[in-house]
Scaffold this motif. Structure first.
Motif, PDB file in Angstrom:
ATOM      1  N   ILE A  17     -14.810 -10.527  45.196  1.00 48.28           N
ATOM      2  CA  ILE A  17     -14.118 -11.032  46.210  1.00 48.28           C
ATOM      3  C   ILE A  17     -14.115 -10.159  47.273  1.00 48.28           C
ATOM      4  CG2 ILE A  17     -11.915 -11.612  47.276  1.00 48.28           C
ATOM      5  CD1 ILE A  17     -11.135 -12.762  44.649  1.00 48.28           C
ATOM      6  N   MET A  18     -14.331  -9.173  47.146  1.00 48.06           N
ATOM      7  CA  MET A  18     -14.411  -8.090  48.319  1.00 48.06           C
ATOM      8  C   MET A  18     -15.798  -7.753  48.570  1.00 48.06           C
ATOM      9  SD  MET A  18     -11.969  -4.829  47.327  1.00 48.06           S
ATOM     10  CE  MET A  18     -12.639  -3.835  48.609  1.00 48.06           C
ATOM     11  N   LEU A  19     -16.960  -8.084  47.760  1.00 51.32           N
ATOM     12  CA  LEU A  19     -18.142  -8.273  47.883  1.00 51.32           C
ATOM     13  C   LEU A  19     -18.529  -9.273  48.626  1.00 51.32           C
ATOM     14  CD1 LEU A  19     -20.863  -6.583  47.131  1.00 51.32           C
ATOM     15  CD2 LEU A  19     -21.156  -8.296  45.300  1.00 51.32           C
ATOM     16  N   ILE A  20     -18.151 -10.351  48.506  1.00 52.05           N
ATOM     17  CA  ILE A  20     -18.130 -11.812  49.274  1.00 52.05           C
ATOM     18  C   ILE A  20     -17.664 -11.505  50.880  1.00 52.05           C
ATOM     19  CG2 ILE A  20     -17.752 -14.120  49.497  1.00 52.05           C
ATOM     20  CD1 ILE A  20     -17.808 -14.355  46.470  1.00 52.05           C
ATOM     21  N   THR A  54     -18.624  -1.348  54.442  1.00 55.32           N
ATOM     22  CA  THR A  54     -17.261  -0.824  53.512  1.00 55.32           C
ATOM     23  C   THR A  54     -16.957  -1.757  52.579  1.00 55.32           C
ATOM     24  OG1 THR A  54     -16.543   0.558  55.489  1.00 55.32           O
ATOM     25  CG2 THR A  54     -15.196   0.390  53.633  1.00 55.32           C
ATOM     26  N   LEU A  55     -16.618  -2.888  52.868  1.00 50.36           N
ATOM     27  CA  LEU A  55     -16.138  -3.947  51.974  1.00 50.36           C
ATOM     28  C   LEU A  55     -17.225  -4.196  51.015  1.00 50.36           C
ATOM     29  CD1 LEU A  55     -14.117  -6.199  54.134  1.00 50.36           C
ATOM     30  CD2 LEU A  55     -13.429  -5.007  52.493  1.00 50.36           C
ATOM     31  N   ILE A  61     -18.965  -1.552  43.745  1.00 55.63           N
ATOM     32  CA  ILE A  61     -18.377  -0.383  42.996  1.00 55.63           C
ATOM     33  C   ILE A  61     -17.195  -0.816  42.223  1.00 55.63           C
ATOM     34  CG2 ILE A  61     -17.290   1.916  42.745  1.00 55.63           C
ATOM     35  CD1 ILE A  61     -18.898   2.965  45.453  1.00 55.63           C
ATOM     36  N   LEU A  62     -16.329  -1.413  42.635  1.00 54.77           N
ATOM     37  CA  LEU A  62     -15.133  -2.002  41.929  1.00 54.77           C
ATOM     38  C   LEU A  62     -15.645  -3.201  40.964  1.00 54.77           C
ATOM     39  CD1 LEU A  62     -12.147  -1.994  41.551  1.00 54.77           C
ATOM     40  CD2 LEU A  62     -11.984  -3.798  43.165  1.00 54.77           C
TER      41      LEU A  62
END
Length: 81
Positions: A17-20, A54-55, A61-62
């Motif tokens: 979700i953060m990647l998107i 950053t996101l 990484i997450l």
């Protein structure tokens, strides 16, 4: 062991979700730099690019961390049981 597997799956989903969202900031919000921008436009572009970078990095990484831990916990649970 099931709780750990569930937690690692949550890390994978949260990372994706953060990647998107990071890709959204990079592609849609920041997009292509302006040709002759004002100072305000340059600042806004830099902010959006920073947020996107950053996101995207954090999400990648997450999700990789969650995927590796999920694979390890799967291997451990098969050996135990």
């Amino acid at each position: 062991m099931n709780k750990i597997k569930s937690l690692m799956t949550s890390f994978i989903i949260a990372g994706l979700i953060m990647l998107i969202i990071g890709l959204y900031y990079l592609v849609i919000k920041a997009g292509i730099p302006y040709q002759d921008p004002t100072v305000e436009m340059q600042i806004q572009y830099s902010i959006n690019m920073g947020i996107g970078d950053t996101l995207t990095l954090t999400g990648f990484i997450l999700s990789v961390f969650g995927l590796i831990c999920r694979i390890v916990t799967g291997i451990i649970s098969k050996k135990r049981g």
